[in-house]
Design a protein around this motif. Structure first.
Motif, PDB file in Angstrom:
ATOM      1  N   THR A  13       0.860  -1.188   0.000  1.00  0.00           N
ATOM      2  CA  THR A  13       0.000   0.000   0.000  1.00  0.00           C
ATOM      3  C   THR A  13       0.889   1.228   0.000  1.00  0.00           C
ATOM      4  O   THR A  13       1.921   1.257   0.669  1.00  0.00           O
ATOM      5  CB  THR A  13      -0.923   0.056   1.240  1.00  0.00           C
ATOM      6  N   GLN A  14       0.498   2.214  -0.778  1.00  0.00           N
ATOM      7  CA  GLN A  14       1.257   3.461  -0.803  1.00  0.00           C
ATOM      8  C   GLN A  14       1.094   4.159   0.539  1.00  0.00           C
ATOM      9  O   GLN A  14       0.105   3.981   1.230  1.00  0.00           O
ATOM     10  CB  GLN A  14       0.740   4.369  -1.912  1.00  0.00           C
ATOM     11  N   ARG A  15       2.087   4.968   0.890  1.00  0.00           N
ATOM     12  CA  ARG A  15       1.984   5.750   2.119  1.00  0.00           C
ATOM     13  C   ARG A  15       2.505   7.158   1.854  1.00  0.00           C
ATOM     14  O   ARG A  15       3.231   7.398   0.888  1.00  0.00           O
ATOM     15  CB  ARG A  15       2.738   5.087   3.267  1.00  0.00           C
ATOM     16  N   ASP A  16       2.130   8.071   2.716  1.00  0.00           N
ATOM     17  CA  ASP A  16       2.574   9.455   2.566  1.00  0.00           C
ATOM     18  C   ASP A  16       4.079   9.546   2.761  1.00  0.00           C
ATOM     19  O   ASP A  16       4.641   8.907   3.649  1.00  0.00           O
ATOM     20  CB  ASP A  16       1.905  10.355   3.609  1.00  0.00           C
ATOM     21  N   ALA A  17       4.727  10.331   1.923  1.00  0.00           N
ATOM     22  CA  ALA A  17       6.148  10.633   2.106  1.00  0.00           C
ATOM     23  C   ALA A  17       6.225  11.749   3.141  1.00  0.00           C
ATOM     24  O   ALA A  17       5.513  12.742   3.054  1.00  0.00           O
ATOM     25  CB  ALA A  17       6.769  11.078   0.787  1.00  0.00           C
ATOM     26  N   ILE A  18       7.061  11.561   4.129  1.00  0.00           N
ATOM     27  CA  ILE A  18       7.218  12.556   5.185  1.00  0.00           C
ATOM     28  C   ILE A  18       8.522  13.304   4.936  1.00  0.00           C
ATOM     29  O   ILE A  18       9.590  12.709   4.845  1.00  0.00           O
ATOM     30  CB  ILE A  18       7.262  11.874   6.572  1.00  0.00           C
ATOM     31  N   ASP A  56       9.155  17.976   8.287  1.00  0.00           N
ATOM     32  CA  ASP A  56       7.982  17.579   9.058  1.00  0.00           C
ATOM     33  C   ASP A  56       8.363  16.782  10.295  1.00  0.00           C
ATOM     34  O   ASP A  56       7.613  16.729  11.256  1.00  0.00           O
ATOM     35  CB  ASP A  56       7.033  16.718   8.213  1.00  0.00           C
ATOM     36  N   LEU A  57       9.498  16.120  10.260  1.00  0.00           N
ATOM     37  CA  LEU A  57       9.942  15.308  11.394  1.00  0.00           C
ATOM     38  C   LEU A  57      10.741  16.195  12.343  1.00  0.00           C
ATOM     39  O   LEU A  57      11.935  16.034  12.532  1.00  0.00           O
ATOM     40  CB  LEU A  57      10.795  14.129  10.908  1.00  0.00           C
TER      41      LEU A  57
END
Length: 190
Positions: A86-91, A95-96
């Protein structure tokens, strides 16, 4: 609102159990999983607890549906590029937020593994954190508005030793630097 707990947790390499244990007070992995999937309501109290456990600002845990987010769509392994289940958001590294300021170093000439046009993002840390950065590339302020850049190879008292990139470079010793920037991300145009 869409919650980004899972994406941030995976980007930080943490398991559900890691986040649960890092919460104050600790909770269960099952509870974190339910909050991630939306099976349990993400209240302000939970947002603050989970954000503290992930070391991000609470507002990073949610985003509106209208804001497009870059996606991680594949991974590069020994056998080549493979799709994710499943694709996921690139952070983004910005943002970290660890609370320490970010800064950037523009590379204008080739030096070691760096090429002209590269941009190196660094996280500013206090001098007492130097032992954590041994064998990492750092930017260290020197007297007279100058800097030392290279691999942090030594720390003795208030002195740090930096080995510049490239062949035949001599170690630079900086006395009592007020801070140092640890390389966190390299941006290179293709």
């Amino acid at each position: 609102m869409i919650n980004r707990i899972r994406d941030i947790r995976k980007e930080k390499g943490m398991t559900l159990a890691d986040v649960a244990a890092a919460c104050e007070p600790p909770t269960t992995a099952q509870t974190i999983g339910r909050l991630e999937t939306g099976m349990r309501n993400l209240s302000l109290v939970w947002m603050n607890r989970i954000a503290a456990a992930l070391q991000v600002e609470p507002e990073m845990l949610v985003r509106g549906k209208e804001s497009p987010q870059p996606k991680v769509v594949a991974k590069l392994t020994d056998s080549g590029a493979e799709s994710l289940s499943t694709q996921r958001d690139a952070i983004l590294p910005t943002d970290l937020n660890s609370g320490a300021p970010l800064m950037a170093l523009a590379i204008e000439t080739s030096a070691g593994e760096y090429r002209p046009g590269d941009q190196l993002w660094l996280r500013q840390l206090p001098p007492e954190d130097a032992p954590k950065a041994i064998n990492r590339d750092v930017l260290v302020p020197r007297k007279g508005g100058r800097f030392a850049f290279g691999r942090l190879i030594d720390r003795q008292g208030k002195r740090v030793g930096v080995l510049p990139p490239g062949l035949g470079q001599k170690q630079l010793v900086v006395d009592d630097p007020p801070w140092f920037g640890v390389a966190e991300m390299l941006v290179r145009r293709l």
